[in-house]
Design a protein around this motif. Structure first.
Motif, PDB file in Angstrom:
ATOM      1  N   THR A 388      20.339  -5.752 -17.914  1.00 58.76           N
ATOM      2  CA  THR A 388      20.646  -6.044 -19.322  1.00 58.76           C
ATOM      3  C   THR A 388      21.620  -7.206 -19.452  1.00 58.76           C
ATOM      4  OG1 THR A 388      22.466  -4.437 -19.348  1.00 58.76           O
ATOM      5  CG2 THR A 388      20.268  -3.625 -19.952  1.00 58.76           C
ATOM      6  N   VAL A 389      22.340  -7.538 -18.376  1.00 47.57           N
ATOM      7  CA  VAL A 389      23.319  -8.626 -18.429  1.00 47.57           C
ATOM      8  C   VAL A 389      22.911  -9.787 -17.525  1.00 47.57           C
ATOM      9  CG1 VAL A 389      25.211  -7.085 -19.054  1.00 47.57           C
ATOM     10  CG2 VAL A 389      24.757  -7.550 -16.636  1.00 47.57           C
ATOM     11  N   LEU A 390      21.663  -9.764 -17.036  1.00 50.30           N
ATOM     12  CA  LEU A 390      21.167 -10.829 -16.168  1.00 50.30           C
ATOM     13  C   LEU A 390      19.999 -11.549 -16.831  1.00 50.30           C
ATOM     14  CD1 LEU A 390      21.225  -9.021 -12.693  1.00 50.30           C
ATOM     15  CD2 LEU A 390      22.802 -10.776 -13.508  1.00 50.30           C
ATOM     16  N   PRO A 391      19.676 -12.759 -16.395  1.00 49.32           N
ATOM     17  CA  PRO A 391      18.534 -13.476 -16.972  1.00 49.32           C
ATOM     18  C   PRO A 391      17.236 -12.696 -16.778  1.00 49.32           C
ATOM     19  CG  PRO A 391      19.859 -14.933 -15.572  1.00 49.32           C
ATOM     20  CD  PRO A 391      20.379 -13.552 -15.355  1.00 49.32           C
ATOM     21  N   ASP A 392      16.291 -12.881 -17.693  1.00 47.80           N
ATOM     22  CA  ASP A 392      15.001 -12.191 -17.578  1.00 47.80           C
ATOM     23  C   ASP A 392      14.317 -12.485 -16.243  1.00 47.80           C
ATOM     24  OD1 ASP A 392      15.359 -11.107 -20.070  1.00 47.80           O
ATOM     25  OD2 ASP A 392      14.085 -12.566 -21.109  1.00 47.80           O
ATOM     26  N   ALA A 393      14.497 -13.691 -15.742  1.00 48.27           N
ATOM     27  CA  ALA A 393      13.854 -14.073 -14.483  1.00 48.27           C
ATOM     28  C   ALA A 393      14.378 -13.272 -13.289  1.00 48.27           C
ATOM     29  CB  ALA A 393      14.053 -15.569 -14.224  1.00 48.27           C
ATOM     30  N   ALA A 394      15.539 -12.638 -13.458  1.00 45.59           N
ATOM     31  CA  ALA A 394      16.107 -11.851 -12.361  1.00 45.59           C
ATOM     32  C   ALA A 394      15.512 -10.452 -12.293  1.00 45.59           C
ATOM     33  CB  ALA A 394      17.623 -11.751 -12.525  1.00 45.59           C
ATOM     34  N   ARG A 395      14.783 -10.040 -13.324  1.00 39.13           N
ATOM     35  CA  ARG A 395      14.216  -8.690 -13.338  1.00 39.13           C
ATOM     36  C   ARG A 395      13.240  -8.530 -12.176  1.00 39.13           C
ATOM     37  NH1 ARG A 395      13.596  -4.399 -16.831  1.00 39.13           N
ATOM     38  NH2 ARG A 395      11.607  -3.274 -16.732  1.00 39.13           N
ATOM     39  N   PRO A 396      13.376  -7.459 -11.406  1.00 38.67           N
ATOM     40  CA  PRO A 396      12.554  -7.322 -10.195  1.00 38.67           C
ATOM     41  C   PRO A 396      11.059  -7.218 -10.490  1.00 38.67           C
ATOM     42  CG  PRO A 396      14.412  -5.804 -10.141  1.00 38.67           C
ATOM     43  CD  PRO A 396      14.353  -6.368 -11.525  1.00 38.67           C
ATOM     44  N   ARG A 397      10.273  -7.890  -9.681  1.00 36.10           N
ATOM     45  CA  ARG A 397       8.830  -7.751  -9.713  1.00 36.10           C
ATOM     46  C   ARG A 397       8.480  -6.292  -9.433  1.00 36.10           C
ATOM     47  NH1 ARG A 397       4.083  -7.867 -10.604  1.00 36.10           N
ATOM     48  NH2 ARG A 397       2.503  -9.270  -9.717  1.00 36.10           N
ATOM     49  N   PHE A 398       7.549  -5.733 -10.179  1.00 33.09           N
ATOM     50  CA  PHE A 398       7.016  -4.377 -10.015  1.00 33.09           C
ATOM     51  C   PHE A 398       7.920  -3.276 -10.581  1.00 33.09           C
ATOM     52  CE2 PHE A 398       5.342  -6.822  -6.347  1.00 33.09           C
ATOM     53  CZ  PHE A 398       4.003  -6.843  -6.720  1.00 33.09           C
ATOM     54  N   LEU A 399       9.078  -3.631 -11.153  1.00 29.17           N
ATOM     55  CA  LEU A 399       9.916  -2.588 -11.741  1.00 29.17           C
ATOM     56  C   LEU A 399       9.183  -1.877 -12.870  1.00 29.17           C
ATOM     57  CD1 LEU A 399      12.581  -1.061 -11.979  1.00 29.17           C
ATOM     58  CD2 LEU A 399      13.458  -2.929 -13.419  1.00 29.17           C
ATOM     59  N   GLY A 400       8.444  -2.633 -13.690  1.00 30.59           N
ATOM     60  CA  GLY A 400       7.690  -2.022 -14.777  1.00 30.59           C
ATOM     61  C   GLY A 400       6.656  -1.039 -14.270  1.00 30.59           C
ATOM     62  N   GLU A 401       5.936  -1.423 -13.201  1.00 26.51           N
ATOM     63  CA  GLU A 401       4.916  -0.526 -12.650  1.00 26.51           C
ATOM     64  C   GLU A 401       5.539   0.773 -12.131  1.00 26.51           C
ATOM     65  OE1 GLU A 401       5.043  -3.786 -12.265  1.00 26.51           O
ATOM     66  OE2 GLU A 401       3.111  -4.667 -11.666  1.00 26.51           O
ATOM     67  N   VAL A 402       6.699   0.646 -11.496  1.00 22.59           N
ATOM     68  CA  VAL A 402       7.351   1.833 -10.954  1.00 22.59           C
ATOM     69  C   VAL A 402       7.840   2.749 -12.076  1.00 22.59           C
ATOM     70  CG1 VAL A 402       9.413   2.615  -9.703  1.00 22.59           C
ATOM     71  CG2 VAL A 402       7.975   0.798  -8.749  1.00 22.59           C
ATOM     72  N   LEU A 403       8.481   2.181 -13.078  1.00 18.30           N
ATOM     73  CA  LEU A 403       9.005   2.996 -14.176  1.00 18.30           C
ATOM     74  C   LEU A 403       7.890   3.654 -14.976  1.00 18.30           C
ATOM     75  CD1 LEU A 403      11.889   0.684 -15.467  1.00 18.30           C
ATOM     76  CD2 LEU A 403      12.089   2.728 -14.057  1.00 18.30           C
ATOM     77  N   ALA A 404       6.708   3.037 -15.006  1.00 16.92           N
ATOM     78  CA  ALA A 404       5.596   3.576 -15.793  1.00 16.92           C
ATOM     79  C   ALA A 404       4.622   4.403 -14.970  1.00 16.92           C
ATOM     80  CB  ALA A 404       4.849   2.415 -16.459  1.00 16.92           C
ATOM     81  N   ALA A 405       4.951   4.691 -13.724  1.00 17.41           N
ATOM     82  CA  ALA A 405       4.009   5.394 -12.843  1.00 17.41           C
ATOM     83  C   ALA A 405       3.648   6.771 -13.394  1.00 17.41           C
ATOM     84  CB  ALA A 405       4.610   5.535 -11.454  1.00 17.41           C
ATOM     85  N   ALA A 406       2.362   7.077 -13.388  1.00 18.20           N
ATOM     86  CA  ALA A 406       1.904   8.395 -13.836  1.00 18.20           C
ATOM     87  C   ALA A 406       2.342   9.455 -12.827  1.00 18.20           C
ATOM     88  CB  ALA A 406       0.385   8.392 -13.969  1.00 18.20           C
ATOM     89  N   PRO A 407       2.702  10.647 -13.299  1.00 17.80           N
ATOM     90  CA  PRO A 407       3.169  11.701 -12.387  1.00 17.80           C
ATOM     91  C   PRO A 407       2.191  12.008 -11.254  1.00 17.80           C
ATOM     92  CG  PRO A 407       3.627  12.310 -14.657  1.00 17.80           C
ATOM     93  CD  PRO A 407       2.796  11.061 -14.711  1.00 17.80           C
ATOM     94  N   ASP A 408       0.872  11.924 -11.529  1.00 17.39           N
ATOM     95  CA  ASP A 408      -0.086  12.267 -10.474  1.00 17.39           C
ATOM     96  C   ASP A 408      -0.209  11.172  -9.419  1.00 17.39           C
ATOM     97  OD1 ASP A 408      -1.446  10.349 -11.932  1.00 17.39           O
ATOM     98  OD2 ASP A 408      -3.289  11.508 -12.136  1.00 17.39           O
ATOM     99  N   ARG A 409       0.503  10.048  -9.602  1.00 15.02           N
ATOM    100  CA  ARG A 409       0.518   8.987  -8.597  1.00 15.02           C
ATOM    101  C   ARG A 409       1.773   9.038  -7.725  1.00 15.02           C
ATOM    102  NH1 ARG A 409      -4.133   6.329  -7.338  1.00 15.02           N
ATOM    103  NH2 ARG A 409      -5.333   5.810  -9.194  1.00 15.02           N
ATOM    104  N   ILE A 410       2.725   9.868  -8.085  1.00 11.20           N
ATOM    105  CA  ILE A 410       3.996   9.927  -7.363  1.00 11.20           C
ATOM    106  C   ILE A 410       3.863  10.907  -6.200  1.00 11.20           C
ATOM    107  CG2 ILE A 410       6.443  10.498  -7.509  1.00 11.20           C
ATOM    108  CD1 ILE A 410       6.342   9.662 -10.463  1.00 11.20           C
ATOM    109  N   ARG A 411       3.969  10.382  -4.989  1.00 13.31           N
ATOM    110  CA  ARG A 411       3.814  11.201  -3.787  1.00 13.31           C
ATOM    111  C   ARG A 411       5.154  11.710  -3.260  1.00 13.31           C
ATOM    112  NH1 ARG A 411      -0.652  11.551  -5.744  1.00 13.31           N
ATOM    113  NH2 ARG A 411      -2.398  10.231  -5.084  1.00 13.31           N
ATOM    114  N   PHE A 412       6.232  11.020  -3.589  1.00 16.06           N
ATOM    115  CA  PHE A 412       7.571  11.448  -3.190  1.00 16.06           C
ATOM    116  C   PHE A 412       8.530  11.044  -4.296  1.00 16.06           C
ATOM    117  CE2 PHE A 412      11.762  11.086  -1.376  1.00 16.06           C
ATOM    118  CZ  PHE A 412      11.842  12.148  -0.479  1.00 16.06           C
TER     119      PHE A 412
END
Length: 486
Positions: A388-412
Motif C-alpha cells: 500500500t506504500v510502494l509503487p504499483d510496479a513493486a506488487r509481486p507477480r502472481f500475488l493476485g492469483e494466490v489471494l484468489a485461489a479457490a479452496p479446492d486448489r489449495i493443497r497445503f
C-alpha cells in the motif's frame, strides 16, 4: 507399500538413503504415536513458559547504541548487531532505499540427529521456547545454536547433543550445507544445516522426542508447531532418488503420486538441471545490486526513538526491545533487540503436473541481505499490506492469483512462525496451490517450473534456495502421503 523388486535397484548409498527417507515420510506412526505426542507437547508448553515483556531499546541490559553510528551492539561484541544498510538496485521498481538490518556474521548450527527404530528413520526433535515464538514452545532441531551460544559467551549451560555435530567422524553425515537466512532482515547470514545418522544408543533428555518424517509432515499441517529451523534442515534431506515412484506405488492420479514422481530423478523435468543452473547463473550475473553497511542513525525514512526504530509509514517492520525470563534455556534471563514484522506474510508455491510429475514455479529473487545476490524463492513471497506504500510496479507477480485461489486448489495451507530468536511474532501463511496443467503465465522471465528432485539437488549446495522456499519444500514433501485427486 514398498515394491521390493524396484527397491533392489536402489543400490548406491545415496539412493538407499532416499528410499529410507521416503519410508519414514510414509510412516504415520513411530516410537511415539501422534496422540501421545500431542499430550507430551501440551505438557511441554505448560512447563516451558517464558515471560517476554517489551522494553525500550535504551533500557536493554548489556546492549547500547554505538556513539559514533547509533548501531545497536552487545557489550561483548558478540551475538549480533543492528546496523544500517544502504541498497541500490538500478532499474527496480524501488531503485534505492536504506533500512535497519541484523548483522550476525557467526555461523550457527541447525542439526538433526536421525536414528532407526524398528527399521524406520526417526528424527530427534526438541520442544523449545524461543522468545519471539508465537504460542511459545515449538518443535526445534536437535541442536539450534549460534556460535556465541555453544561457545558459552553468555556463560550459560552446555547445549545438549552438540557433540554429534562437532565431531561427526563416528557417524554418517546425511546432509551438511551452509544455507542463508532471511535476506530482507539479515545481512549475509548463514547457518550450517546438518543431519547426522547415529546407530548407538542415545539418552533421551527432557524436552526431546523421536518422530518419523511422516509424523513431522503431519505436524507441519498444524499452525506454529514445527519451527523454521526444523523446516530448513528437513528440506536439506536428500529426499530424491531414482525409482522412488516405482518403489512406492501410490494411486496413479492422486496428488501424492505426483509428489513422489517429482522426487524421483528418472521422471524427468520440464527443464534440464543444466538449463536451470545456467538460468540462475545468468540471473546472478545480470543483477546489479549495490549494498553497504551504513550508520544506523543515518538511515533515512526510519525514526529512532528510545523505545523503537520504525519506518515513517508504520509498515515493513520495527526494531523493538524485549526482556526474557525462561527457566528452561541455557540462560534464565536476558534482554535483546528483535525485529517485529508488521502484518502476516504469504509464501506460496504455484504447482502443476507436467506429464504427471509435480513442478513448482520458483522465482529468481534479489534480496539485499543475500551473500550471492539472487536465490530461488517461492512463486509469491510478500506481506500484502506493505504494498500500500510502494509503487504499483513493486506488487509481486502472481500475488493476485494466490489471494484468489479457490479452496479446492489449495493443497497445503498453514500459518508457520519464522525464527523466534531474532524475530518477534513473525508469521507467514505457507501455501501450495495447484494450477491447471495448461497454465502457462506470461511475462515470467524470472520464473521457472522445477521438480522437487531438482530443488533437492540444488539444496546440496549453498546460496541457491532461500529460507522461505526451503520451508515450502518441506511442506510440499509432506504431501507425499496426500491421496486427494483432481
Amino acid at each position: 507399500m514398498l515394491d521390493t523388486s524396484a527397491a533392489v535397484r536402489l543400490r548406491r548409498p545415496d539412493e538407499r538413503m532416499a528410499l529410507r527417507i521416503t519410508e519414514s515420510a510414509l510412516a504415520a506412526e513411530g516410537v511415539m504415536d501422534l496422540a501421545a505426542f500431542h499430550h507430551w507437547f501440551a505438557h511441554r508448553r505448560s512447563v516451558d513458559v517464558a515471560r517476554v515483556d517489551r522494553v525500550d531499546l535504551d533500557d536493554l541490559d548489556r546492549w547500547g547504541r554505538d556513539p559514533d553510528t547509533g548501531d545497536l551492539v552487545h557489550d561483548s561484541g558478540r551475538f549480533f548487531a543492528v546496523r544500517g544498510l544502504s541498497v541500490e538496485i538500478p532499474g527496480a521498481a524501488v531503485p534505492s532505499w536504506a533500512q535497519p538490518i541484523i548483522d550476525q556474521p557467526e555461523i550457527g548450527i541447525l542439526g538433526i540427529v536421525v536414528k532407526e527404530f524398528d527399521g524406520v528413520l526417526h528424527c530427534l526433535m526438541q520442544a523449545k521456547n524461543e522468545p519471539g515464538n508465537f504460542n511459545g514452545v515449538q518443535l526445534s532441531p536437535t541442536v539450534q545454536a549460534t556460535r556465541s551460544n555453544y561457545t558459552k559467551v553468555h556463560r550459560g549451560n552446555a547445549v545438549p547433543y552438540l557433540e554429534y555435530f562437532q565431531d561427526t567422524s563416528r557417524h554418517r553425515v546425511v546432509a551438511d550445507v551452509l544455507q542463508s537466512e532471511q535476506g530482507a532482515w539479515f545481512y549475509r547470514k548463514r547457518n550450517r544445516n546438518i543431519v547426522v545418522e547415529v546407530t548407538e544408543d542415545i539418552e533421551l533428555r527432557d524436552g526431546f522426542c523421536w518422530l518419523t518424517l511422516g509424523q513431522l509432515h503431519r505436524l507441519l499441517d498444524g499452525d506454529d508447531i514445527v519451527n523454521m529451523d526444523s523446516r530448513t534442515v528437513l528440506s536439506c534431506l536428500p529426499f530424491s532418488g531414482a525409482d522412488l515412484a516405482a518403489a512406492f506405488p501410490l494411486p496413479g492420479e492422486s496428488f501424492g503420486a505426483a509428489v513422489i514422481r517429482s522426487c524421483s530423478d528418472e521422471q524427468g523435468a520440464l527443464h534440464t538441471t543444466d538449463e536451470i543452473l545456467s538460468w540462475i547463473t545468468e540471473a546472478k550475473a545480470r543483477a546489479l545490486v549495490r549494498t553497504r553497511i551504513v550508520p544506523l542513525d543515518r538511515v533515512g525514512q526510519w525514526r529512532s526513538t528510545p523505545a523503537e526504530i520504525v519506518h515513517e509509514t508504520g509498515r515493513f517492520f520495527r526494531v523493538i526491545g524485549i526482556s526474557v525470563r525462561a527457566e528452561h534455556r541455557e540462560v534464565a534471563g536476558w534482554t535483546q533487540p528483535v525485529v517485529e514484522p508488521v502484518g502476516v506474510g504469504i509464501n506460496a508455491f504455484l504447482v502443476k503436473r507436467i506429464g504427471g510429475v509435480l513442478h513448482a514455479l520458483v522465482n529468481a529473487r534479489i534480496q539485499p541481505g543475500y551473500l550471492d545476490v539472487v536465490e530461488l524463492a517461492p512463486t509469491v513471497q510478500a506481506t500484502p499490506g506493505n504494498y500500500t506504500v510502494l509503487p504499483d510496479a513493486a506488487r509481486p507477480r502472481f500475488l493476485g492469483e494466490v489471494l484468489a485461489a479457490a479452496p479446492d486448489r489449495i493443497r497445503f495451507d498453514s500459518l508457520l512462525s519464522e525464527e523466534g530468536g531474532r524475530f518477534h511474532q513473525a508469521r507467514n501463511r505457507y501455501l501450495v496451490i495447484e494450477t491447471d496443467e495448461d497454465y502457462e503465465p506470461e511475462d515470467a522471465a524470472d520464473f521457472r517450473w522445477l521438480t522437487l528432485h531438482q530443488l533437492v539437488g540444488l539444496l546440496r549446495h549453498s546460496h541457491y534456495v532461500n529460507v522461505e522456499a526451503r520451508s515450502l519444500i518441506a511442506c510440499a514433501h509432506s504431501l507425499v502421503g496426500a491421496v486427494r485427486t483432481g
